[in-house]
Design a protein around this motif. Structure first.
Motif, PDB file in Angstrom:
ATOM      1  N   LEU A  45       0.512  12.973   5.204  1.00 54.91           N
ATOM      2  CA  LEU A  45       0.363  13.330   6.617  1.00 54.91           C
ATOM      3  C   LEU A  45      -1.109  13.342   7.022  1.00 54.91           C
ATOM      4  N   GLN A  46      -1.960  13.792   6.129  1.00 55.69           N
ATOM      5  CA  GLN A  46      -3.396  13.785   6.421  1.00 55.69           C
ATOM      6  C   GLN A  46      -3.916  12.353   6.563  1.00 55.69           C
ATOM      7  N   GLU A  47      -3.398  11.442   5.747  1.00 52.24           N
ATOM      8  CA  GLU A  47      -3.776  10.044   5.858  1.00 52.24           C
ATOM      9  C   GLU A  47      -3.299   9.458   7.193  1.00 52.24           C
TER      10      GLU A  47
ATOM     11  N   ALA B 298       0.855  -1.187   0.000  1.00 48.40           N
ATOM     12  CA  ALA B 298       0.000   0.000   0.000  1.00 48.40           C
ATOM     13  C   ALA B 298       0.888   1.233   0.000  1.00 48.40           C
ATOM     14  N   SER B 299       0.290   2.387  -0.288  1.00 50.91           N
ATOM     15  CA  SER B 299       1.044   3.634  -0.336  1.00 50.91           C
ATOM     16  C   SER B 299       0.647   4.537   0.818  1.00 50.91           C
ATOM     17  N   ALA B 300       1.544   5.461   1.140  1.00 43.57           N
ATOM     18  CA  ALA B 300       1.284   6.425   2.206  1.00 43.57           C
ATOM     19  C   ALA B 300       0.123   7.336   1.868  1.00 43.57           C
ATOM     20  N   SER B 301      -0.179   7.458   0.594  1.00 44.75           N
ATOM     21  CA  SER B 301      -1.241   8.365   0.153  1.00 44.75           C
ATOM     22  C   SER B 301      -2.623   7.730   0.201  1.00 44.75           C
ATOM     23  N   ASN B 302      -2.680   6.427   0.441  1.00 43.34           N
ATOM     24  CA  ASN B 302      -3.971   5.731   0.470  1.00 43.34           C
ATOM     25  C   ASN B 302      -3.878   4.561   1.445  1.00 43.34           C
ATOM     26  N   LEU B 303      -3.898   4.869   2.730  1.00 42.17           N
ATOM     27  CA  LEU B 303      -3.738   3.836   3.745  1.00 42.17           C
ATOM     28  C   LEU B 303      -4.998   2.970   3.823  1.00 42.17           C
ATOM     29  N   PRO B 304      -4.864   1.661   3.705  1.00 42.22           N
ATOM     30  CA  PRO B 304      -6.034   0.770   3.662  1.00 42.22           C
ATOM     31  C   PRO B 304      -6.537   0.394   5.053  1.00 42.22           C
TER      32      PRO B 304
END
Length: 272
Positions: free
Chosen positions: A132-134, A101-107
């Motif tokens: 950071l918002q994620e 997964a990516s830091a921009s779309n935490l599952p």
């Protein structure tokens, strides 16, 4: 050469298909720092990690940070994510789980973790503010986010050596650099924007090489940061030239060491 978020992410993916250069960099900092330097230990000590905390490590890399926590008896959930399949393979062990997964779309659902760490990886993210918002989204109330990030001018002599070899060879990088402008100067304002608070502790140090071989190994491991991946057709000859210049420098400077200033910061914030 195309630019933009997709090209940046492609460069990151290419860099971490094989974790060997990352391991070289980690080992170099462990063995050749002027003062003892262990970001993983510092994160644990500074955060005083509760043994039952549910922890997410974003960009888990080799997985050593999470595996050490597991080995030391951490009872909370230990989860890593990374975009590198090899990182997922190396991280998954014992009670440690790892997801692609990516830091921009935490599952993960909101408020899933007590602690989120991002160790020396935010400079690989196309949109650091969104990452950071994620992280803030998946933290529970009073949860802690902690990131380690380099100073903007870490190891400038060695980076200059690598760039000089590339330029003198007339090579045009075939890929984008997998790093952005995030540093110990630029990260704290972003954390304050997202969390409303930030604590920053800086660690200044230097790399000191007493002989050419470790300098050359480290410099070659920096080639991907200049758009030259291990699969690049010019990688071999550039690596050979780097090794030759390292040997010549020590021959021309008998009794001297190659000293290169470096440093990083631990930036943390609380989800209030």
């Amino acid at each position: 050469m195309t630019t933009g978020p997709a090209a940046h992410q492609n460069a990151v993916t290419a860099e971490y298909m094989d974790l060997s250069p990352l391991q070289v960099r980690i080992t170099t900092h462990r063995l050749y720092s002027e003062c003892p330097d262990s970001p993983d230990v510092t994160v644990r000590d500074q955060l005083r990690l509760p043994s039952d905390a549910d922890l997410l490590d974003v960009g888990c890399g080799t997985g050593q940070f999470l595996r050490d926590l597991d080995h030391d008896g951490h009872t909370g959930r230990l989860t890593g994510i990374d975009t590198s399949p090899e990182a997922i393979r190396q991280t998954t062990a014992g009670r440690v789980s790892a997801l692609h997964a990516s830091a921009s779309n935490l599952p993960f659902a909101p408020e899933a973790f007590d602690i989120v760490t991002a160790r020396h990886m935010l400079y690989h993210v196309p949109d650091p503010l969104h990452a950071l918002q994620e992280a803030r989204r998946v933290l529970r109330p009073n949860g802690v986010f902690a990131a380690t990030v380099n100073h903007a001018t870490t190891a400038p002599r060695t980076h200059d050596l690598v760039r000089a070899v590339i330029e003198d060879a007339g090579v045009t990088p075939s890929a984008n650099s997998p790093v952005n402008a995030i540093s110990s100067d630029t990260l704290p304002p972003l954390l304050r924007q997202v969390f409303g608070n930030v604590t920053t502790v800086r660690y200044d140090n230097a790399l000191v090489f007493p002989q050419p071989e470790p300098l050359a190994d480290f410099a070659v491991a920096l080639l991907p940061f200049n758009g030259i991946s291990a699969t690049d057709p010019d990688h071999g000859r550039l690596a050979e030239e780097i090794r030759g210049r390292a040997v010549r420098w020590f021959s021309d400077h008998p009794g001297q060491v190659w000293r290169d200033p470096k440093g990083w910061a631990l930036c943390s914030a609380t989800a209030t």
